[in-house]
Each structure stands twice: as C-alpha cells, then as structure tokens.
Design a protein around this motif. Structure first.
Motif, short mmCIF file in Angstrom:
data_model
loop_
_atom_site.label_atom_id
_atom_site.label_comp_id
_atom_site.label_asym_id
_atom_site.label_seq_id
_atom_site.Cartn_x
_atom_site.Cartn_y
_atom_site.Cartn_z
N ASP A 18 -2.91 -4.98 -12.55
CA ASP A 18 -2.87 -3.67 -12.62
C ASP A 18 -4.00 -2.89 -11.82
O ASP A 18 -3.96 -1.97 -11.14
CB ASP A 18 -2.78 -3.12 -13.90
N GLU A 60 -6.73 4.24 1.20
CA GLU A 60 -5.30 4.16 1.35
C GLU A 60 -4.92 5.72 1.08
O GLU A 60 -3.79 6.37 1.54
CB GLU A 60 -4.47 3.43 0.21
N ALA A 86 4.63 3.31 -1.06
CA ALA A 86 4.57 2.16 -0.51
C ALA A 86 2.96 1.59 -0.24
O ALA A 86 2.12 2.40 -0.64
CB ALA A 86 4.87 2.73 1.09
N ASN A 87 2.94 0.45 -0.12
CA ASN A 87 1.48 -0.19 -0.13
C ASN A 87 0.95 -0.02 1.45
O ASN A 87 1.08 -0.64 2.26
CB ASN A 87 1.40 -1.87 -0.53
N ASP A 131 -2.37 -0.08 2.38
CA ASP A 131 -3.64 -0.70 2.02
C ASP A 131 -3.83 -1.47 3.52
O ASP A 131 -5.30 -0.95 4.03
CB ASP A 131 -4.02 -1.78 0.97
N THR A 190 -2.36 8.45 2.93
CA THR A 190 -1.21 8.89 2.12
C THR A 190 -1.30 10.63 2.27
O THR A 190 -0.35 11.07 2.64
CB THR A 190 -1.25 8.71 0.87
N SER A 242 3.86 4.93 -11.03
CA SER A 242 5.08 4.34 -10.71
C SER A 242 5.94 4.98 -10.27
O SER A 242 6.30 6.21 -10.48
CB SER A 242 4.92 3.38 -12.12
#
Lengths: 120, 342
Positions: B246, A45, A32-33, A35, A49, B131
């Motif tokens: 990216d 971030e 998940a983002n 930020d 985490t 990823s």
C-alpha cells in the motif's frame, strides 16, 4: 429557447453526452496509474492528474455555461455573457494575487488566522 | 444582503458555539426578514402569471439590459455575486494549500516526533481518492448533478412546447422537475454518507478494501475542523512496514535516511489539519447549502407543475431557476476535481 441541432442531433442531448464522457474521463484519470507518464515527463503523478483535471474542467465549464445556461445562441446571450464575465477581473485578482503569489502564504498570516489559535 | 446580515449576526451571536448575548438577535431576524421578503416578491411574481389570464413579466428599460426580463437580469446579478463568494473560498483554499506543507511531505521530511502534532495540509482527496469505493459517493454525485442539469433543461423545453397536449406537458414537466428534485436529494444523501455515515461493503469486496468491511466516513477517519491530533496509517512507519503493497517510504527521502542511521525512531505522525479540513468543509458545505436551497425551490416548482402551473407563456420561472441550478453544477465542476480528486 429555440430547438437547436448540431449535425442533426439535439444540442442539449449532445451537450449532456459530452459532459458525461468528460466526467467519466475525469474519474478514470484519478483512478488510473499515471506514474509511468509522470516519470517520463520528470514530474509527480499528482501534477499530471491536476493538469488532466484542469484541462477537462475548462470545456465542462464552457459547455454548461454556453449551452445549458443559454449564453450562446440566444438573443440576449451577448450582454448576459458580458455580465457573466464582469467578475472575471476580480476573480483573477483574488485567485492570482491572493491565492497563488503570496510567497509565505500561511506562515506569515496573523496569529488569529493560523492553526491552534481558533479557540477550538 | 439578507443572507449576509443573517450569517454575520448569527456568527456574532454564537461565537465558537458560545452564546454572546442578545444584542445581535434582532439583526438575525432582520436578515431572515429580508430573505423572506425577497422570496415573497419572487413568489408573487411567479404567481402573477395566468391567474386571470394575464401575463406580467416586467422588462428592463435601462441600458445595457433593455427588453430583457428583469428577473433574468436579477438572477444573473445574483449568480455573479455567488461567483465571488465561491472565488473567495477557492482562493482561500489555494493560499492555504500552497502555503502549508503537505502532510505527506512533512512525513517524508522526518521533521516530526511521535506525540507532538505538526501543522500540515492534508487534502481531503488523500482520503476520498484513495480507492474507487471512497470516491464512489462523490463520483455518483457528479453524475447526479450533470443529469439533473439536463433534466431541468428538458423540463423547460417541454414547458415551452406549444404543439403538445396540455396534459402531456403537465406530466412531462412534472416528471423532469421531480427527477431533478430526486437527484438533488440523492446528492445531499450521498454527501451525508461521505461526511458522517460511511457505508458497508458486500463480503466479496472486502479483499479489495484491505479486508475491511466498511468504507469509513470522513468523520470516522477523524477528518474534522478541530482535528489537532489527526492520524492516518499512511503516516505510521509501523503500518507502512507491514503493508508494503500500500505505502512505502521513498529511499531518497530524509525520513528513510534518518531511520537508517537511527536518528529517527519512526512511529506515528500526529497532524494538526484544522485548516485543510475547514477549507474543505466550508467550501463543499456552502455548495451543499446551495443544493439544499435548490431542493426547496424544486419542491415548490414540482408541486406547481403537477397542478398544471407551467405553460409556454410562463415557463420562464423554470428557466430562471435552471440558471441557478446550472450554476450549482458549474461550481461542482470545479469543487469535485480540486477538493475531492486532487
């Protein structure tokens, strides 16, 4: 190992479902983002985490040890829990005093313990 | 103790891959002998159940473990020593991780010149958690271990059930132990995929992987214990310029300022990541070795179960092995977030 139930549900199945859900949250937290959350808390971030992962790891650890390893609810659970906790003191010393508190860490290690001097 | 003798004498015999002489060879066999003897005693104890209808499980008599099976106490003692082994590995990881600057931090600091390697810490998580595809083997392995922890509990439960038919019990216990064995094999196979093999992606997923058709292994990425010239596109200013979706160089970073005023030419950062790679491989490898040991035990137990070897009177062997297997799962609970995700 007596058959145990919680709210009418089998304890082992319940524990299993709980572990699966916690693991799913763990993996999702990494993907998940986070930020926006990190920014609102004024941190990175990765730190958020790490906190999530650490907080989730604690109940997972307890659930496996207490339920699957029978450190809860069996006749001999008490003394075996004490046995399992015995190394905790040494672990605290190793992790806190060796892992965390050394200010210079790798930069003050002897040569043989530093990159480039392994003979590789 | 046998394992320690074996490992130390093996390390002394083959120092950095070079044969150091015959002096320690006998000690290697002594180590193997101690391990084999211990396993033999354990196996004999396991076999002593019900061979002639008798049940023999010695109980501890001394404080503080009175009336607890000696093998159970021994298993817990063994697990505590194992806990110390993994704690040593974890504290080593923490010390290095906190003591050596992160490669990303070094890159953004601009304190590097293309062609000269800088020492920095590149967490495996940078590659693995980059990823969903990269993280897939590790994530599947996490679920595999948790499911296997549950299947071994179920095997014990059915082995202890007195109110079921003997044949039903035999089939259930065999299936659950067999499933645990299978999941352990899956774990090590995916570990091989992650470390050495990588895997191809179906065409419709290429676009989600920067157009690449494969997920590279850590080996292919150059994440090795002797990597003193490691390169990654995240540490290449040209790549970053071409792929702003990216990566980016933060505008408040020293590298950005230096590149703006022309005092840094940019380019590729070369990194010495031997320490980070070593801590990763040694810790996850030690855990993998425990899974391998579990597979050996599970093979024996599954075959024994298939022959109807487990009854409510002798199911304790599954319980003791289960303790070991849950411990392996417990260690993974910590290894996965800290070595794979963070």
């Amino acid at each position: 190992m007596a058959e145990k139930t919680v709210l009418g549900m089998d304890l082992y199945w319940l524990n299993f479902y709980g572990l699966m859900i916690l693991t799913l949250i763990e993996v999702l937290a990494v993907g998940a983002n986070l930020d926006p959350v990190a920014e609102s808390l004024g941190t990175e971030e990765k730190v958020i985490t790490l906190w999530i992962l650490t907080i989730i790891a604690i109940p997972k650890f307890i659930m496996i040890a207490a339920i699957f390893m029978h450190l809860y609810g069996d006749e001999d659970s008490g003394i075996l829990t004490m046995t399992a906790l015995f190394p905790a003191f040494f672990i605290l010393i190793m992790v806190l005093f060796v892992g965390l508190t050394h200010p210079d860490a790798a930069s003050s290690l002897p040569d043989w313990c530093r990159p480039g001097t392994y003979g590789l | 103790m046998g394992v320690a003798i074996f490992l130390f004498s093996l390390a002394a015999t083959f120092e950095w891959g070079e044969f150091q002489g015959w002096g320690n060879i006998p000690l290697i066999f002594v180590g193997l002998g101690v391990v084999s003897f211990s396993l033999l005693v354990w196996w004999r104890q396991d076999m002593s159940f019900g061979m002639h209808g008798e049940i023999f499980e010695p109980k501890s008599t001394g404080a503080p473990f009175q009336n607890i099976d000696i093998r159970k106490v021994a298993m817990w003692m063994f697990l505590m020593s194992e806990m110390m082994v993994f704690t040593a590995l974890f504290s080593t990881y923490m010390r290095y991780r906190l003591g050596i600057p992160n490669c990303k931090t070094v890159f953004h600091s601009g304190e590097w010149v293309e062609g000269t390697a800088v020492t920095c810490f590149e967490p495996a998580g940078h590659l693995i958690a980059s990823s969903w595809f990269h993280i897939a083997p590790g994530a599947i392995n996490t679920f595999a271990l948790i499911v296997s922890s549950f299947t071994i509990v179920q095997a014990l439960r059915y082995a202890k059930k007195k109110d079921i038919d003997e044949d039903v019990r035999r089939r259930k216990v065999t299936r659950y132990l067999g499933t645990t064995w299978f999941l352990a094999i899956v774990f090590l196979t995916l570990k091989m995929v992650e470390w050495f093999l990588g895997f191809p992606l179906p065409e419709f997923l290429h676009e989600f992987n920067h157009g690449d058709s494969t997920i590279k292994s850590l080996y292919a990425e150059g994440y090795l214990i002797n990597a003193d010239n490691y390169q990654h596109h995240a540490f290449d200013t040209e790549y970053i310029e071409k792929h702003p979706e990216d990566y980016s160089i933060p505008e408040d970073s020293a590298l950005y300022a230096m590149m703006q005023d022309g005092s840094h030419q940019g380019g590729k950062m070369f990194a010495n990541i031997q320490v980070s790679a070593t801590t990763f491989y040694v810790t996850t490898g030690t855990h993998g070795a425990h899974v391998l040991g579990g597979i050996v035990g599970l093979t024996y137990m599954t075959l024994k179960a298939a022959r109807g070897g487990y009854t409510p009177d002798n199911a304790v062997s599954i319980e003791y092995f289960g303790l070991y297997w849950h411990f392996v799962d417990l260690v993974w609970v910590l290894v996965f977030p800290f070595f794979y995700l963070y």
